[in-house]
Design a protein around this motif. Structure first.
Motif, short mmCIF file in Angstrom:
data_model
loop_
_atom_site.label_atom_id
_atom_site.label_comp_id
_atom_site.label_asym_id
_atom_site.label_seq_id
_atom_site.Cartn_x
_atom_site.Cartn_y
_atom_site.Cartn_z
N GLY A 1 0.82 -1.21 0.00
CA GLY A 1 0.00 0.00 0.00
C GLY A 1 0.85 1.26 0.00
O GLY A 1 2.05 1.23 0.26
N VAL A 2 0.22 2.37 -0.30
CA VAL A 2 0.89 3.68 -0.31
C VAL A 2 0.36 4.52 0.83
O VAL A 2 -0.85 4.61 1.05
N GLY A 3 1.26 5.14 1.60
CA GLY A 3 0.85 5.99 2.71
C GLY A 3 1.89 7.05 3.00
O GLY A 3 2.99 7.04 2.45
N GLU A 4 1.51 7.99 3.88
CA GLU A 4 2.45 9.03 4.26
C GLU A 4 3.46 8.47 5.27
O GLU A 4 3.10 7.72 6.18
N LEU A 5 4.71 8.86 5.11
CA LEU A 5 5.78 8.37 5.98
C LEU A 5 5.83 9.20 7.26
O LEU A 5 5.91 10.43 7.23
N LEU A 6 5.77 8.50 8.41
CA LEU A 6 5.96 9.10 9.73
C LEU A 6 7.23 8.53 10.33
O LEU A 6 7.54 7.35 10.14
N VAL A 7 7.98 9.35 11.07
CA VAL A 7 9.25 8.91 11.64
C VAL A 7 9.31 9.27 13.12
O VAL A 7 8.81 10.31 13.54
N ASN A 8 9.92 8.38 13.90
CA ASN A 8 10.10 8.58 15.33
C ASN A 8 11.58 8.44 15.65
O ASN A 8 12.19 7.41 15.34
N GLY A 9 12.17 9.48 16.22
CA GLY A 9 13.58 9.42 16.57
C GLY A 9 13.94 10.56 17.51
O GLY A 9 13.25 11.59 17.56
N ALA A 10 15.04 10.38 18.26
CA ALA A 10 15.41 11.35 19.29
C ALA A 10 15.88 12.68 18.74
O ALA A 10 15.98 13.66 19.48
N SER A 11 16.17 12.76 17.44
CA SER A 11 16.67 14.01 16.87
C SER A 11 15.56 14.94 16.40
O SER A 11 15.83 16.00 15.83
N ALA A 12 14.29 14.56 16.62
CA ALA A 12 13.17 15.35 16.12
C ALA A 12 13.10 16.73 16.78
O ALA A 12 13.42 16.89 17.95
N ALA A 13 12.65 17.71 15.99
CA ALA A 13 12.43 19.05 16.53
C ALA A 13 11.21 19.04 17.46
O ALA A 13 10.38 18.11 17.43
N TRP B 1 5.74 10.98 16.90
CA TRP B 1 5.82 10.82 15.45
C TRP B 1 5.87 12.18 14.74
O TRP B 1 5.17 13.11 15.11
N THR B 2 6.69 12.24 13.69
CA THR B 2 6.81 13.44 12.86
C THR B 2 6.37 13.10 11.44
O THR B 2 6.87 12.15 10.83
N ARG B 3 5.41 13.87 10.93
CA ARG B 3 4.94 13.66 9.56
C ARG B 3 5.96 14.25 8.58
O ARG B 3 6.39 15.39 8.73
N THR B 4 6.32 13.46 7.56
CA THR B 4 7.32 13.92 6.59
C THR B 4 6.70 14.61 5.38
O THR B 4 7.38 15.37 4.68
N GLY B 5 5.42 14.31 5.09
CA GLY B 5 4.80 14.85 3.88
C GLY B 5 5.17 14.07 2.64
O GLY B 5 4.81 14.46 1.52
N ASP B 6 5.88 12.94 2.81
CA ASP B 6 6.28 12.10 1.68
C ASP B 6 5.41 10.85 1.62
O ASP B 6 5.12 10.24 2.66
N LYS B 7 5.02 10.48 0.42
CA LYS B 7 4.27 9.24 0.20
C LYS B 7 5.23 8.13 -0.21
O LYS B 7 6.10 8.32 -1.07
N TYR B 8 5.07 6.97 0.43
CA TYR B 8 5.92 5.82 0.15
C TYR B 8 5.08 4.56 -0.01
O TYR B 8 3.96 4.47 0.50
N GLU B 9 5.67 3.59 -0.69
CA GLU B 9 5.12 2.24 -0.76
C GLU B 9 6.03 1.30 0.01
O GLU B 9 7.26 1.36 -0.14
#
Length: 247
Positions: free
Chosen positions: A94-106, A124-132
Motif C-alpha cells: 500500500g501507499v501511505g504518508e511516511l511518519l518517523v520517530n527518533g530522538a533528533s526530532a524538533a 511521530w513526525t509527519r514527513t509529507g512524503d508518500k511511500y510504498e
C-alpha cells in the motif's frame, strides 16, 4: 548533479577519480542513474532521506544492503510508519504518508503553532512524503503528498513516471505533474530536459511508448513538454508546484 555527471561520462568515458562512497539525498535517486553511475565509477550511490525537522538521515540504503529504486530501510535509532488519510497503518504493497520517530526530532516550528500541531504528533513526525512498503521492508518513494494524484481512480506516483522517462537514453531529467484533459480529468503531464539535440513528434511518441512498456499503459504522460531546465530549490529539489502553475 548525478544525472548530469552520468550523461557526461556516457559521452566522454569514466573520470579517473578515487571514490569511496557516494551519497544522494534531497530528491529521490532514479534507479537508472544509480546503475549507470556504478557502471562508470565502480562505486555505489547510497540514496537516503532526511529532513530539517529530524536533523538527520533516518531512511537509507547502505553499502551491504543496497537496492536502487528504493530509499532503503530505517537507520538504526529511528522507527518508521506508513499511514493512510485516517492515520491507519498501511500494509505492505500500500501507499501511505511516511511518519518517523527518533530522538533528533524538533519540538515545533518557530511561531507556527498550527503547522506544528499538524506535523508533530506525539513521538511521530509527519514527513509529507508518500511511500510504498515492499514485502521485504524496503520503502519506495512515490512523491510528496501534494504531488500525488489519481488517474482513473488509482493513485499515480510522479516519481515512477519520471524514473521511466529518465531511463530513456535521450532524457537527462524529468518532472511529472497533474494536468486536466478536455473532460476535466487529471492525467500526467511530463516536463523533460534532453541530453542533446531537439525534440520532434517522433521522439515524443517514442517517449510515451517507452513509459508504457516500462511501467504500464495507463501511467504514460499524455503531454510531454521539452524544457531547457527544471525549477529547483537551492538544495536541488524539483519545484513541481511551479510546473503545475504553468498548466
Amino acid at each position: 548533479l548525478y544525472a548530469a555527471m552520468v550523461a557526461f561520462m556516457d559521452k566522454n568515458g569514466a573520470l579517473e577519480v578515487p571514490l569511496r562512497t557516494c551519497i544522494s539525498a534531497g530528491e529521490a535517486l532514479p534507479e537508472e542513474v544509480g546503475l549507470r553511475w556504478e557502471t562508470h565509477t565502480g562505486t555505489c550511490i547510497l540514496d537516503g532521506v532526511g529532513s530539517t525537522e529530524m536533523l538527520h538521515i533516518f531512511l537509507s540504503n547502505r553499502k551491504d544492503d543496497l537496492v536502487y529504486g528504493t530509499s532503503g530501510v530505517a537507520v538504526p535509532g529511528y522507527a518508521l510508519r506508513l499511514v493512510d488519510e485516517e492515520g491507519v497503518d498501511v500494509p505492505s504493497g500500500g501507499v501511505g504518508e511516511l511518519l518517523v520517530n527518533g530522538a533528533s526530532a524538533a519540538n515545533c516550528y518557530w511561531n507556527q503553532r498550527e503547522k506544528s500541531r499538524i506535523t508533530f504528533e506525539g513521538v511521530w513526525t509527519r514527513t509529507g512524503d508518500k511511500y510504498e512498503m515492499r514485502d521485504d521492508g524496503r520503502l519506495v518513494y512515490c512523491g510528496r503528498t501534494d504531488d500525488m494524484f489519481k488517474v482513473s481512480g488509482i493513485w499515480l506516483s510522479p516519481f515512477e513516471v519520471e524514473g521511466a522517462l529518465v531511463s530513456h537514453p535521450r532524457i537527462l531529467e524529468a518532472a511529472v505533474v497533474a494536468a486536466e484533459d478536455a473532460d476535466g480529468l487529471e492525467k500526467p503531464k511530463a516536463f523533460v530536459v534532453l541530453k542533446d539535440g531537439v525534440a520532434d513528434d517522433a521522439l515524443l511518441a517514442e517517449l510515451k511508448d517507452h513509459v508504457k512498456d516500462k511501467i504500464g499503459k495507463w501511467k504514460y504522460p499524455r503531454w510531454i513538454e521539452v524544457v531547457s531546465d527544471l525549477p529547483k530549490t537551492a538544495t536541488g529539489k524539483i519545484q513541481r508546484f511551479k510546473l503545475r502553475e504553468e498548466n
